[in-house]
Scaffold this active site. Structure first.
Site, PDB file in Angstrom:
ATOM      1  N   ASP A  92       0.805  -1.223   0.000  1.00  0.00           N
ATOM      2  CA  ASP A  92       0.000   0.000   0.000  1.00  0.00           C
ATOM      3  C   ASP A  92       0.838   1.273   0.000  1.00  0.00           C
ATOM      4  O   ASP A  92       2.013   1.270   0.383  1.00  0.00           O
ATOM      5  CB  ASP A  92      -0.893   0.029   1.250  1.00  0.00           C
ATOM      6  CG  ASP A  92      -2.103  -0.868   1.119  1.00  0.00           C
ATOM      7  OD1 ASP A  92      -2.149  -1.673   0.165  1.00  0.00           O
ATOM      8  OD2 ASP A  92      -2.995  -0.782   1.985  1.00  0.00           O
ATOM      9  N   ASP A  93       0.173   2.366  -0.399  1.00  0.00           N
ATOM     10  CA  ASP A  93       0.615   3.756  -0.220  1.00  0.00           C
ATOM     11  C   ASP A  93       1.621   4.251  -1.249  1.00  0.00           C
ATOM     12  O   ASP A  93       1.984   5.422  -1.232  1.00  0.00           O
ATOM     13  CB  ASP A  93       1.212   3.998   1.176  1.00  0.00           C
ATOM     14  CG  ASP A  93       0.218   3.740   2.292  1.00  0.00           C
ATOM     15  OD1 ASP A  93      -0.969   3.514   1.989  1.00  0.00           O
ATOM     16  OD2 ASP A  93       0.624   3.748   3.464  1.00  0.00           O
ATOM     17  N   HIS A 143      -5.926   3.210  -4.144  1.00  0.00           N
ATOM     18  CA  HIS A 143      -5.876   3.424  -2.693  1.00  0.00           C
ATOM     19  C   HIS A 143      -6.181   4.883  -2.359  1.00  0.00           C
ATOM     20  O   HIS A 143      -5.685   5.413  -1.362  1.00  0.00           O
ATOM     21  CB  HIS A 143      -4.499   3.033  -2.170  1.00  0.00           C
ATOM     22  CG  HIS A 143      -4.438   2.777  -0.688  1.00  0.00           C
ATOM     23  ND1 HIS A 143      -5.438   2.141   0.007  1.00  0.00           N
ATOM     24  CD2 HIS A 143      -3.473   3.076   0.244  1.00  0.00           C
ATOM     25  CE1 HIS A 143      -5.114   2.053   1.281  1.00  0.00           C
ATOM     26  NE2 HIS A 143      -3.928   2.620   1.454  1.00  0.00           N
ATOM     27  N   HIS A 147      -4.939   9.409   0.623  1.00  0.00           N
ATOM     28  CA  HIS A 147      -4.996   8.544   1.812  1.00  0.00           C
ATOM     29  C   HIS A 147      -5.811   9.167   2.958  1.00  0.00           C
ATOM     30  O   HIS A 147      -5.385   9.155   4.115  1.00  0.00           O
ATOM     31  CB  HIS A 147      -3.587   8.228   2.301  1.00  0.00           C
ATOM     32  CG  HIS A 147      -3.480   6.939   3.053  1.00  0.00           C
ATOM     33  ND1 HIS A 147      -3.754   6.847   4.405  1.00  0.00           N
ATOM     34  CD2 HIS A 147      -3.136   5.684   2.669  1.00  0.00           C
ATOM     35  CE1 HIS A 147      -3.569   5.611   4.812  1.00  0.00           C
ATOM     36  NE2 HIS A 147      -3.195   4.873   3.774  1.00  0.00           N
ATOM     37  N   TYR A 184      -6.708   2.881   5.942  1.00  0.00           N
ATOM     38  CA  TYR A 184      -6.948   2.486   7.330  1.00  0.00           C
ATOM     39  C   TYR A 184      -7.972   1.349   7.457  1.00  0.00           C
ATOM     40  O   TYR A 184      -8.410   1.023   8.554  1.00  0.00           O
ATOM     41  CB  TYR A 184      -7.423   3.677   8.171  1.00  0.00           C
ATOM     42  CG  TYR A 184      -6.601   4.918   7.998  1.00  0.00           C
ATOM     43  CD1 TYR A 184      -5.289   4.975   8.454  1.00  0.00           C
ATOM     44  CD2 TYR A 184      -7.124   6.036   7.342  1.00  0.00           C
ATOM     45  CE1 TYR A 184      -4.514   6.107   8.273  1.00  0.00           C
ATOM     46  CE2 TYR A 184      -6.351   7.181   7.157  1.00  0.00           C
ATOM     47  CZ  TYR A 184      -5.043   7.205   7.625  1.00  0.00           C
ATOM     48  OH  TYR A 184      -4.286   8.333   7.438  1.00  0.00           O
ATOM     49  N   HIS A 237       3.666  -2.422   3.124  1.00  0.00           N
ATOM     50  CA  HIS A 237       3.723  -1.064   2.569  1.00  0.00           C
ATOM     51  C   HIS A 237       5.022  -0.841   1.813  1.00  0.00           C
ATOM     52  O   HIS A 237       6.073  -1.334   2.217  1.00  0.00           O
ATOM     53  CB  HIS A 237       3.587  -0.020   3.681  1.00  0.00           C
ATOM     54  CG  HIS A 237       2.274  -0.070   4.402  1.00  0.00           C
ATOM     55  ND1 HIS A 237       2.017  -0.991   5.397  1.00  0.00           N
ATOM     56  CD2 HIS A 237       1.146   0.665   4.252  1.00  0.00           C
ATOM     57  CE1 HIS A 237       0.766  -0.809   5.838  1.00  0.00           C
ATOM     58  NE2 HIS A 237       0.218   0.178   5.162  1.00  0.00           N
TER      59      HIS A 237
END
Length: 272
Positions: A92-93, A143, A147, A184, A237
């Site tokens: 992710d991210d 995503h 965020h 989250y 991540h």
């Protein structure tokens, strides 16, 4: 304003409540069924290319002739279900030019595909990394743009977060994403509805490596090895902070999973 840790823990609790329902059904067509988790080092096998590692869970078939429709879910998919010891790795991210290339290099070394849930504001400046992901057979998911905690946004804001990121992914990869993940792990009805309207399925995770807390490479490796089991979706991540530990951990646990007989691959969408 929630901190990242507090928001994630709150979201994880909400996701856990739906754990028994969120299952993505798929089959690998390889290997016997099994449920023994990987634990500790295993005997090394030659690192030759294996065709099954290059195959998604149900393979890539021809385009559907009929219009494809995405169902509106009430909870995210949390795991995959099928024959064999199948697992999915997700990151992710990102993308982050400091860490994502190393992760892609490790995946390429072992002929493994993974899923990358990218943030639009990160992806906009690193489209070459998105293109590489797609070229190497990885799944690029949405995503959101920046965020945020989607449960605190209006429907219009949620749509903007998702649409802008899908636009960047399409520009870099040639097609819009089929999967999305709420930051989250915080989902609500509007998020599921808008995601479905944009043609995306919601995917959460089964096993959180907690690498975002930088607990140490060994801790991340042990968490993956101890939690490995058929159907598990692993959350890691490749951006959002110092991900050196995440990069090092992948180099250690990926060959262990493969040597233990796990098929690490990516899912294919089922359309209504």
């Amino acid at each position: 304003m929630l901190t990242r840790r507090a928001a994630l823990l709150a979201g994880a609790g909400a996701v856990g409540a739906a754990a028994t329902a969120g299952v993505l059904t798929a089959v690998t067509g390889h290997g016997p069924a099994g449920s023994t988790p990987a634990a500790g080092a295993q005997a090394r096998r030659p690192r030759s290319a294996s065709a099954y590692r290059l195959q998604p869970l149900t393979g890539y078939g021809p385009p559907h002739a009929a219009p494809r429709r995405t169902l509106v879910r009430r909870e995210p998919l949390l795991r995959v279900s099928g024959r064999g010891r199948t697992m999915v790795l997700t990151f992710d991210d990102g993308p982050d030019p400091r860490y994502t290339p190393d992760i892609l290099d490790t995946l390429a070394e072992y002929d493994v595909r993974a899923m990358f849930f990218v943030c639009g504001e990160m992806a906009a400046g690193s489209k070459e990394l998105l293109a590489r992901m797609a070229d190497e057979g990885h799944v690029v998911g949405n995503h959101t743009w920046s965020h945020p905690l989607l449960t605190r946004l209006t429907r219009r804001q949620i749509r903007s977060q998702l649409e802008r990121t899908s636009d960047v992914i399409e520009d870099a990869c040639g097609e819009r994403p089929e999967w999305f993940r709420a930051p989250y792990g915080a989902w609500n009805r509007a998020t599921f509805q808008i995601g479905a309207e944009l043609g995306m399925e919601p995917l959460a995770w089964t096993l959180d490596t907690l690498d975002w807390t930088t607990p140490g490479t060994r801790s991340i490796v042990q968490r993956v090895e101890n939690g490995a089991a058929p159907g598990v979706v692993v959350l890691s991540h490749d951006a959002g902070g110092d991900r050196t530990q995440s990069v090092r951990a992948l180099r250690r646990y990926l060959p262990e999973l493969l040597d233990s007989g796990y098929h690490v691959t990516v899912p294919r969408r089922d359309y209504a």
